[in-house]
Design an enzyme around this catalytic site. Structure first.
Site, PDB file in Angstrom:
ATOM      1  N   ASP A  74      44.498  32.485  35.600  1.00 54.46           N
ATOM      2  CA  ASP A  74      44.712  31.064  35.890  1.00 54.46           C
ATOM      3  C   ASP A  74      46.194  30.757  35.764  1.00 54.46           C
ATOM      4  O   ASP A  74      46.899  31.385  34.972  1.00 54.46           O
ATOM      5  CB  ASP A  74      43.906  30.198  34.919  1.00 54.46           C
ATOM      6  N   GLU A 106      28.436  30.055  45.863  1.00 57.11           N
ATOM      7  CA  GLU A 106      27.850  29.851  44.548  1.00 57.11           C
ATOM      8  C   GLU A 106      26.879  28.680  44.583  1.00 57.11           C
ATOM      9  O   GLU A 106      27.225  27.612  45.048  1.00 57.11           O
ATOM     10  CB  GLU A 106      29.000  29.539  43.568  1.00 57.11           C
ATOM     11  N   ARG A 140      24.158  25.209  39.332  1.00 51.75           N
ATOM     12  CA  ARG A 140      24.205  23.786  38.978  1.00 51.75           C
ATOM     13  C   ARG A 140      24.822  23.645  37.599  1.00 51.75           C
ATOM     14  O   ARG A 140      24.578  24.475  36.720  1.00 51.75           O
ATOM     15  CB  ARG A 140      22.785  23.198  38.906  1.00 51.75           C
ATOM     16  N   LEU A 177      13.634  14.579  44.842  1.00 50.90           N
ATOM     17  CA  LEU A 177      13.057  13.360  45.425  1.00 50.90           C
ATOM     18  C   LEU A 177      12.954  12.296  44.352  1.00 50.90           C
ATOM     19  O   LEU A 177      12.070  11.450  44.388  1.00 50.90           O
ATOM     20  CB  LEU A 177      11.675  13.646  46.009  1.00 50.90           C
ATOM     21  N   ALA A 186      14.102   9.040  42.717  1.00 49.91           N
ATOM     22  CA  ALA A 186      14.913   7.862  43.047  1.00 49.91           C
ATOM     23  C   ALA A 186      15.747   7.460  41.835  1.00 49.91           C
ATOM     24  O   ALA A 186      15.387   7.750  40.696  1.00 49.91           O
ATOM     25  CB  ALA A 186      14.015   6.714  43.464  1.00 49.91           C
ATOM     26  N   GLY A 201      25.931  12.194  42.259  1.00 49.29           N
ATOM     27  CA  GLY A 201      27.376  12.276  42.023  1.00 49.29           C
ATOM     28  C   GLY A 201      27.733  13.728  41.832  1.00 49.29           C
ATOM     29  O   GLY A 201      27.023  14.618  42.308  1.00 49.29           O
ATOM     30  N   CYS A 211      30.098  18.308  43.874  1.00 49.22           N
ATOM     31  CA  CYS A 211      29.664  19.006  45.092  1.00 49.22           C
ATOM     32  C   CYS A 211      29.113  18.098  46.178  1.00 49.22           C
ATOM     33  O   CYS A 211      29.636  18.084  47.294  1.00 49.22           O
ATOM     34  CB  CYS A 211      28.620  20.058  44.731  1.00 49.22           C
ATOM     35  N   LYS A 258      25.185  13.656  35.465  1.00 45.83           N
ATOM     36  CA  LYS A 258      23.820  14.095  35.158  1.00 45.83           C
ATOM     37  C   LYS A 258      23.821  14.618  33.722  1.00 45.83           C
ATOM     38  O   LYS A 258      24.902  14.798  33.142  1.00 45.83           O
ATOM     39  CB  LYS A 258      23.350  15.163  36.145  1.00 45.83           C
TER      40      LYS A 258
HETATM   41  C1  UDX Z   1      24.695  20.875  43.127  1.00 48.70           C
HETATM   42  C2  UDX Z   1      23.686  21.863  43.716  1.00 48.70           C
HETATM   43  O1  UDX Z   1      22.389  21.620  43.147  1.00 48.70           O
HETATM   44  C3  UDX Z   1      24.132  23.284  43.470  1.00 48.70           C
HETATM   45  O2  UDX Z   1      23.236  24.181  44.092  1.00 48.70           O
HETATM   46  C4  UDX Z   1      25.534  23.474  44.058  1.00 48.70           C
HETATM   47  O3  UDX Z   1      26.021  24.755  43.771  1.00 48.70           O
HETATM   48  C5  UDX Z   1      26.489  22.431  43.501  1.00 48.70           C
HETATM   49  O4  UDX Z   1      25.957  21.123  43.702  1.00 48.70           O
HETATM   50  P1  UDX Z   1      25.328  19.940  40.704  1.00 48.70           P
HETATM   51  O5  UDX Z   1      26.410  19.165  41.389  1.00 48.70           O
HETATM   52  O6  UDX Z   1      25.656  20.655  39.439  1.00 48.70           O
HETATM   53  O7  UDX Z   1      24.738  21.047  41.712  1.00 48.70           O
HETATM   54  O8  UDX Z   1      24.164  18.897  40.386  1.00 48.70           O
HETATM   55  P2  UDX Z   1      22.622  18.671  40.712  1.00 48.70           P
HETATM   56  O9  UDX Z   1      21.788  19.075  39.563  1.00 48.70           O
HETATM   57  O10 UDX Z   1      22.252  19.246  42.016  1.00 48.70           O
HETATM   58  O11 UDX Z   1      22.592  17.056  40.784  1.00 48.70           O
HETATM   59  C6  UDX Z   1      23.435  16.339  41.687  1.00 48.70           C
HETATM   60  C7  UDX Z   1      23.228  14.841  41.546  1.00 48.70           C
HETATM   61  O12 UDX Z   1      22.017  14.425  42.170  1.00 48.70           O
HETATM   62  C8  UDX Z   1      23.167  14.297  40.120  1.00 48.70           C
HETATM   63  O13 UDX Z   1      23.955  13.111  40.044  1.00 48.70           O
HETATM   64  C9  UDX Z   1      21.702  13.994  39.913  1.00 48.70           C
HETATM   65  O14 UDX Z   1      21.481  12.979  38.968  1.00 48.70           O
HETATM   66  C10 UDX Z   1      21.303  13.550  41.312  1.00 48.70           C
HETATM   67  N1  UDX Z   1      19.857  13.716  41.607  1.00 48.70           N
HETATM   68  C11 UDX Z   1      19.301  14.960  41.597  1.00 48.70           C
HETATM   69  C12 UDX Z   1      19.080  12.601  41.936  1.00 48.70           C
HETATM   70  O15 UDX Z   1      19.573  11.461  41.957  1.00 48.70           O
HETATM   71  N2  UDX Z   1      17.750  12.782  42.257  1.00 48.70           N
HETATM   72  C13 UDX Z   1      17.177  14.002  42.261  1.00 48.70           C
HETATM   73  O16 UDX Z   1      15.965  14.080  42.571  1.00 48.70           O
HETATM   74  C14 UDX Z   1      17.965  15.136  41.911  1.00 48.70           C
END
Ligand code: UDX
Length: 449
Positions: free
Chosen positions: A30, A148, A151, A250, A252, A257, A260, A320
Site C-alpha cells: 500500500d 470479488e 459482502r 426483497l 423493503a 447504500g 458497491c 448495514k
Molecule cells: C454488495 C454485494 O452483495 C456483493 O456481492 C458485492 O461484492 C458488493 O456489493 P455489500 O455492499 O457489502 O455487498 O452489501 P449488501 O449486503 O449486498 O447490502 C447492500 C445494501 O442493500 C445495504 O444497504 C442493505 O441494507 C440493502 N438491502 C439488502 C436492502 O435494503 N434490502 C435487502 O433485501 C437486501
C-alpha cells in the site's frame, strides 16, 4: 505461490489474508505508510468480523507481510493482484487512475513474466485496456480478471465459501494460473466459472445491478402496499416463495447504500449511455432508492409536526449491520435531512460513530449507547438493522422517551412488542400499529386475519 496484493483496502486486505490462509505467500502493498505501519504492528484499520484474528494468524505463520515497497514486492511475486480503489468519477463513471497507476508501476518493476489479476471492480472492457498497456512491457504480463463478490460483514466467509469463483481470461495460461491460485477451493468443490475478461467484468456489475434493482422494486411496491392496506412483509413471502424469484434481496426499507450498489448502478448507466444503449430499467433503480429515504423522512416529520425542534433518536448509521462503513449510507442521509428540517438528531451506532462524525461533524450529536440517544426523544428512527436494536426492551424505551413514535426503516423490529409497550409502530409498506395494538411476540411478519 508468491503473490503481491496491491491495495490494502477492504477488498485487498480480505483477499490477501484469505489467499495466505489458502497457503500462499502473500505481500500486501500500500502507498499509505501509516496503514502499512499499523498492519505491520498487527493493527487492522477496518472493521470486519474475524479479519483481525486472521491477519494475526497469517502474519505469525509468516505467510502474510506488508510493505510500501511496490517494486520489490512485484519483483518477488509470480502473481500480482490489483485491489486498489476504483472510486466513482464526477461524470458517473469509474475513476481508474489508481488502477492504471498501479499497472504502470508493475510494468516498470517487473523483471520477469508475471500474471496481473484485476480484483478491483472495473467497468467491462477495462481488462482489455490494461492488457494493451501491459503489452508494452519487455516481459510477458498476462492480464486476467477475478471479480470479488464478497459482502461487508461476511467477507471472510464469502471468500472462503464462495457460491462461485469467476475467472476471466483470454488465454489458457491465464486460466491455469487462476486455477493454481484457487486450487484449495476447487478441491473443496466450489463452483468455478471460466469466461472471457469482459464477461467476468460484466458478471460482477450485472449481479450488483440486479440486486439493487430487486431492492428498488420491492421498495416501490412497498409504497403501493401502504396505499392499498397490504403488508409488504407478507407480499415479500408471497413473491419470494416462487422458486424462480426467491426471497433474498426483497426486503423493503429505506433503500440500499454501501460502496458497491450506488456506484455500480451509476457506472453501468454511464457506460450504457455512452454506448447509446437506453438504460430504461437502471435509470429508475437509483431514483427509486433516493426517493425511498426522502419519503421515509417525510413520514417522520409528519409524526413530529407541531413540536418545536423535535428530538429524534437515530439508531444506526452504517449502511448495514456488522460494518463501520457509512459510504452512501441511507442512515447518514436521513440524519442530514432530519437535521436540515430543524430536528435535534441524537445518533447511536455500535461501530460507525467515528466515521459519521468525520462526515457530519456537529450537525447532529453522538451518544455512547441506545438509552442516551433515546432519552427525551419524540421519535426513534431505526436506520440500520443491528441485532442490538431488534432485541431492545420496548417498555424501557417507552419510559425514557418523551414521545411515542418508533419508525422502523428496516422492517426489522418485532412490531407486536413495540405496540404492546404502548408505542406507535411505523414501518415501511406495513400497516401502522397503535399503542396497545399488535400482538406481543409478533416478529417481523404476518399477523393472521
Ligand atoms: C454488495 C454485494 O452483495 C456483493 O456481492 C458485492 O461484492 C458488493 O456489493 P455489500 O455492499 O457489502 O455487498 O452489501 P449488501 O449486503 O449486498 O447490502 C447492500 C445494501 O442493500 C445495504 O444497504 C442493505 O441494507 C440493502 N438491502 C439488502 C436492502 O435494503 N434490502 C435487502 O433485501 C437486501
Amino acid at each position: 505461490m508468491n503473490i503481491a496484493v496491491i491495495g490494502c483496502g477492504y477488498v485487498g486486505l480480505v483477499s490477501g489474508t484469505c489467499l495466505a490462509a489458502l497457503g500462499h505467500q502473500v505481500t500486501g502493498v500500500d502507498v499509505n505508510t501509516q496503514r502499512v505501519a499499523a498492519l505491520q504492528a498487527g493493527k487492522v484499520p477496518i472493521y470486519e468480523p474475524g479479519l483481525s484474528e486472521m491477519i494475526l494468524q497469517q502474519t505469525a505463520a509468516r505467510r502474510l507481510t506488508f510493505t510500501t515497497d511496490l517494486p520489490a514486492a512485484v519483483r518477488e511475486a509470480q502473481v500480482i493482484f490489483v485491489a486498489v480503489g476504483t472510486p466513482p468519477s464526477p461524470n458517473g463513471g469509474y475513476d481508474l487512475s489508481m488502477l492504471f497507476g498501479a499497472v504502470e508501476k508493475i510494468i516498470q518493476s517487473a523483471q520477469s513474466s508475471k500474471t496481473i489479476v484485476i480484483k478491483s471492480t472495473v467497468p467491462p472492457g477495462t481488462g482489455e485496456k490494461v492488457a494493451q498497456l501491459a503489452a508494452q512491457s519487455n516481459h510477458r504480463l498476462e492480464v486476467v480478471n477475478n471479480p470479488e463478490f464478497l459482502r461487508e460483514g461476511t467477507a471472510i466467509r464469502d471468500f472462503m465459501n464462495p457460491d462461485r469463483i469467476v475467472f476471466g481470461a483470454s488465454t489458457a495460461d491465464g486460466l491455469a494460473v487462476l486455477r493454481e491460485i484457487y486450487q484449495p477451493l476447487i478441491d473443496r468443490g466450489f463452483n468455478i466459472l471460466s469466461m472471457g475478461r469482459a464477461s467476468a467484468e460484466l458478471s460482477k456489475f450485472g449481479a450488483n445491478a440486479m440486486l439493487a434493482m430487486r431492492i428498488s422494486f420491492i421498495n416501490e411496491l412497498s409504497r403501493l402496499a401502504s396505499a392499498v392496506g397490504a403488508d409488504i412483509e407478507s407480499v415479500r413471502m408471497g413473491i419470494g416463495s416462487d422458486p424462480r424469484i426467491g426471497p433474498a434481496f426483497l426486503k423493503a426499507g429505506i433503500g440500499y447504500g454501501g460502496s458497491c450498489f450506488p456506484k455500480d448502478v451509476a457506472a453501468l448507466l454511464h457506460q450504457m449511455e455512452s454506448l447509446k444503449i437506453e438504460p430504461h430499467l437502471l435509470a429508475g433503480v437509483e431514483k427509486a432508492n433516493q426517493q425511498q429515504r426522502q419519503h421515509f423522512v417525510g413520514r417522520v416529520l409528519e409524526a413530529v409536526a407541531g413540536i418545536k425542534q423535535p428530538e429524534i433518536a437515530l439508531w444506526g448509521l452504517a449502511f448495514k449491520p456488522d460494518t463501520d462503513d457509512i459510504r452512501e449510507s441511507p442512515a447518514v442521509d436521513i440524519a442530514r435531512l432530519l437535521a436540515t428540517a430543524g430536528c435535534k438528531v441524537r445518533a447511536f451506532d455500535p461501530e460507525a460513530m467515528d466515521n459519521t462524525q468525520r462526515v457530519l461533524g456537529s450537525t447532529i450529536s453522538y451518544t455512547t449507547d441506545i438509552i442516551s440517544a433515546t432519552t427525551g426523544a419524540d421519535a426513534v428512527v431505526v436506520a440500520t438493522d443491528w441485532p442490538i436494536f431488534i432485541t431492545q426492551n420496548w417498555h424501557t424505551i417507552k419510559q425514557v422517551m418523551r414521545g411515542t413514535h418508533i419508525f422502523d426503516g428496516r422492517n426489522c423490529l418485532a412490531s407486536g412488542k413495540v405496540g404492546a409497550a404502548g408505542l406507535h409502530y411505523h414501518a415501511v409498506g406495513r400497516p401502522p400499529i397503535s399503542p396497545g395494538g399488535g400482538r406481543e411476540g409478533t416478529v417481523g411478519v404476518v399477523v393472521a386475519g
